[in-house]
Design an enzyme around this catalytic site. Structure first.
Site, PDB file in Angstrom:
ATOM      1  N   ASN A  48       0.833  -1.199   0.000  1.00 20.98           N
ATOM      2  CA  ASN A  48       0.000   0.000   0.000  1.00 20.98           C
ATOM      3  C   ASN A  48       0.871   1.253   0.000  1.00 20.98           C
ATOM      4  O   ASN A  48       1.951   1.284   0.612  1.00 20.98           O
ATOM      5  CB  ASN A  48      -1.021   0.011   1.147  1.00 20.98           C
ATOM      6  CG  ASN A  48      -0.454  -0.314   2.509  1.00 20.98           C
ATOM      7  OD1 ASN A  48       0.568  -0.982   2.635  1.00 20.98           O
ATOM      8  ND2 ASN A  48      -1.124   0.158   3.541  1.00 20.98           N
ATOM      9  N   VAL A  49       0.399   2.255  -0.728  1.00 19.90           N
ATOM     10  CA  VAL A  49       1.111   3.529  -0.853  1.00 19.90           C
ATOM     11  C   VAL A  49       0.118   4.635  -0.492  1.00 19.90           C
ATOM     12  O   VAL A  49      -0.819   4.896  -1.258  1.00 19.90           O
ATOM     13  CB  VAL A  49       1.668   3.728  -2.281  1.00 19.90           C
ATOM     14  CG1 VAL A  49       2.439   5.044  -2.368  1.00 19.90           C
ATOM     15  CG2 VAL A  49       2.556   2.559  -2.694  1.00 19.90           C
ATOM     16  N   GLU A  50       0.304   5.205   0.692  1.00 19.88           N
ATOM     17  CA  GLU A  50      -0.651   6.205   1.171  1.00 19.88           C
ATOM     18  C   GLU A  50      -0.275   7.608   0.706  1.00 19.88           C
ATOM     19  O   GLU A  50       0.801   7.817   0.120  1.00 19.88           O
ATOM     20  CB  GLU A  50      -0.729   6.131   2.708  1.00 19.88           C
ATOM     21  CG  GLU A  50      -1.252   4.767   3.146  1.00 19.88           C
ATOM     22  CD  GLU A  50      -1.556   4.654   4.626  1.00 19.88           C
ATOM     23  OE1 GLU A  50      -1.086   5.512   5.416  1.00 19.88           O
ATOM     24  OE2 GLU A  50      -2.263   3.695   4.983  1.00 19.88           O
ATOM     25  N   ALA A  52      -0.921  12.039   1.706  1.00 21.25           N
ATOM     26  CA  ALA A  52      -1.397  13.046   2.650  1.00 21.25           C
ATOM     27  C   ALA A  52      -2.840  13.453   2.323  1.00 21.25           C
ATOM     28  O   ALA A  52      -3.600  13.843   3.203  1.00 21.25           O
ATOM     29  CB  ALA A  52      -0.482  14.260   2.623  1.00 21.25           C
ATOM     30  N   SER A  53      -3.208  13.355   1.070  1.00 21.90           N
ATOM     31  CA  SER A  53      -4.614  13.481   0.672  1.00 21.90           C
ATOM     32  C   SER A  53      -5.173  12.061   0.718  1.00 21.90           C
ATOM     33  O   SER A  53      -5.065  11.289  -0.248  1.00 21.90           O
ATOM     34  CB  SER A  53      -4.697  14.090  -0.736  1.00 21.90           C
ATOM     35  OG  SER A  53      -6.042  14.159  -1.132  1.00 21.90           O
ATOM     36  N   TYR A  54      -5.693  11.680   1.880  1.00 18.90           N
ATOM     37  CA  TYR A  54      -5.905  10.275   2.240  1.00 18.90           C
ATOM     38  C   TYR A  54      -6.589   9.433   1.161  1.00 18.90           C
ATOM     39  O   TYR A  54      -6.250   8.271   0.953  1.00 18.90           O
ATOM     40  CB  TYR A  54      -6.734  10.152   3.520  1.00 18.90           C
ATOM     41  CG  TYR A  54      -6.117  10.777   4.756  1.00 18.90           C
ATOM     42  CD1 TYR A  54      -4.757  11.076   4.829  1.00 18.90           C
ATOM     43  CD2 TYR A  54      -6.922  11.071   5.852  1.00 18.90           C
ATOM     44  CE1 TYR A  54      -4.213  11.649   5.968  1.00 18.90           C
ATOM     45  CE2 TYR A  54      -6.376  11.643   6.998  1.00 18.90           C
ATOM     46  CZ  TYR A  54      -5.030  11.929   7.050  1.00 18.90           C
ATOM     47  OH  TYR A  54      -4.508  12.505   8.178  1.00 18.90           O
ATOM     48  N   CYS A  59      -4.146   0.672  -2.490  1.00 16.23           N
ATOM     49  CA  CYS A  59      -3.954  -0.579  -1.744  1.00 16.23           C
ATOM     50  C   CYS A  59      -2.841  -1.425  -2.367  1.00 16.23           C
ATOM     51  O   CYS A  59      -2.518  -1.284  -3.556  1.00 16.23           O
ATOM     52  CB  CYS A  59      -5.227  -1.417  -1.765  1.00 16.23           C
ATOM     53  SG  CYS A  59      -6.591  -0.739  -0.830  1.00 16.23           S
ATOM     54  N   GLU A  61      -2.877  -4.561  -3.229  1.00 18.14           N
ATOM     55  CA  GLU A  61      -3.334  -5.427  -4.322  1.00 18.14           C
ATOM     56  C   GLU A  61      -3.370  -4.654  -5.638  1.00 18.14           C
ATOM     57  O   GLU A  61      -3.000  -5.169  -6.700  1.00 18.14           O
ATOM     58  CB  GLU A  61      -4.738  -5.973  -4.026  1.00 18.14           C
ATOM     59  CG  GLU A  61      -4.840  -6.795  -2.763  1.00 18.14           C
ATOM     60  CD  GLU A  61      -5.153  -5.964  -1.507  1.00 18.14           C
ATOM     61  OE1 GLU A  61      -4.663  -4.829  -1.395  1.00 18.14           O
ATOM     62  OE2 GLU A  61      -5.868  -6.484  -0.648  1.00 18.14           O
ATOM     63  N   CYS A  96     -10.547  -3.508  -4.360  1.00 21.20           N
ATOM     64  CA  CYS A  96      -9.496  -4.376  -4.934  1.00 21.20           C
ATOM     65  C   CYS A  96     -10.096  -5.637  -5.544  1.00 21.20           C
ATOM     66  O   CYS A  96      -9.638  -6.102  -6.588  1.00 21.20           O
ATOM     67  CB  CYS A  96      -8.460  -4.728  -3.877  1.00 21.20           C
ATOM     68  SG  CYS A  96      -7.434  -3.306  -3.467  1.00 21.20           S
TER      69      CYS A  96
HETATM   70  N1  THU Z   1      -5.299  -1.613   2.393  1.00 16.71           N
HETATM   71  C1  THU Z   1      -4.726  -2.393   1.430  1.00 16.71           C
HETATM   72  O1  THU Z   1      -3.579  -2.167   1.025  1.00 16.71           O
HETATM   73  N2  THU Z   1      -5.450  -3.422   0.938  1.00 16.71           N
HETATM   74  C2  THU Z   1      -6.722  -3.737   1.329  1.00 16.71           C
HETATM   75  O2  THU Z   1      -7.320  -4.643   0.749  1.00 16.71           O
HETATM   76  C3  THU Z   1      -7.334  -3.032   2.442  1.00 16.71           C
HETATM   77  C4  THU Z   1      -6.625  -1.815   2.912  1.00 16.71           C
HETATM   78  C5  THU Z   1      -4.519  -0.485   2.928  1.00 16.71           C
HETATM   79  C6  THU Z   1      -5.039   0.863   2.531  1.00 16.71           C
HETATM   80  C7  THU Z   1      -4.504   1.733   3.662  1.00 16.71           C
HETATM   81  O3  THU Z   1      -3.177   2.138   3.331  1.00 16.71           O
HETATM   82  C8  THU Z   1      -4.438   0.818   4.853  1.00 16.71           C
HETATM   83  O4  THU Z   1      -4.532  -0.504   4.330  1.00 16.71           O
HETATM   84  C9  THU Z   1      -5.555   1.032   5.864  1.00 16.71           C
HETATM   85  O5  THU Z   1      -6.794   1.015   5.241  1.00 16.71           O
END
Ligand code: THU
Length: 139
Positions: A48-50, A52-54, A59, A61, A96
């Protein structure tokens, strides 16, 4: 050399655990790792790559599948996914599941715990009655 699918599954599971270490998740602190087995036997990983603009977070996947497609893959056999939850098997989010469905319904999905144990399921079980590209096919 003979090809043992079970060896590939072990590798796939271990690659998703490794990919989780690359997660960029300073906001949720919830790292997720994914690894896709392509039909030609390649393994492509994602985390997962988050942002700052949430809402712009991607994800693990979807990072993996976008990377796989960009590297020329369109046919997939399996995906392994992991997160830090130890006491139960956790499935991919709904978004996903839909994105995976774009490339067929008969994926095997390995829901993997941090200790490497996994539960095997399928994308069609995770997303029954799915909307898919065939519904857009012209008659
Ligand atoms: N996340 C995933 O990478 N895959 C999922 O199927 C569910 C959620 C990540 C998104 C976010 O960075 C963190 O988990 C919390 O939601």
């Amino acid at each position: 050399m003979q090809y043992f699918y079970s060896d590939r599954v072990t590798e796939l599971v271990s690659k998703c655990l490794q990919a989780q270490d690359m997660a960029y998740c300073p906001y949720s602190r919830f790292p997720v790792g994914a690894a896709i087995l392509t039909a030609d036997g390649s393994i492509i990983t994602g985390c997962n790559v988050e942002n700052a603009s949430y809402g712009l977070t991607v994800c693990a996947e979807r990072t993996a599948i976008q990377r796989a497609v960009a590297e020329g893959h369109r046919q997939f056999t399996a995906i392994a996914v992991t997160c830090d939850i130890k006491d139960r098997f956790v499935g991919p989010c709904g978004a996903c599941r839909q994105v995976l469905m774009e490339f067929g319904s008969d994926w095997t999905v390995y829901l993997t715990k941090p200790d490497g144990t996994y539960k095997e399921t399928t994308l069609s079980k995770l997303l029954p009655l799915a909307f898919s590209p065939e519904h857009l096919a012209k008659n």
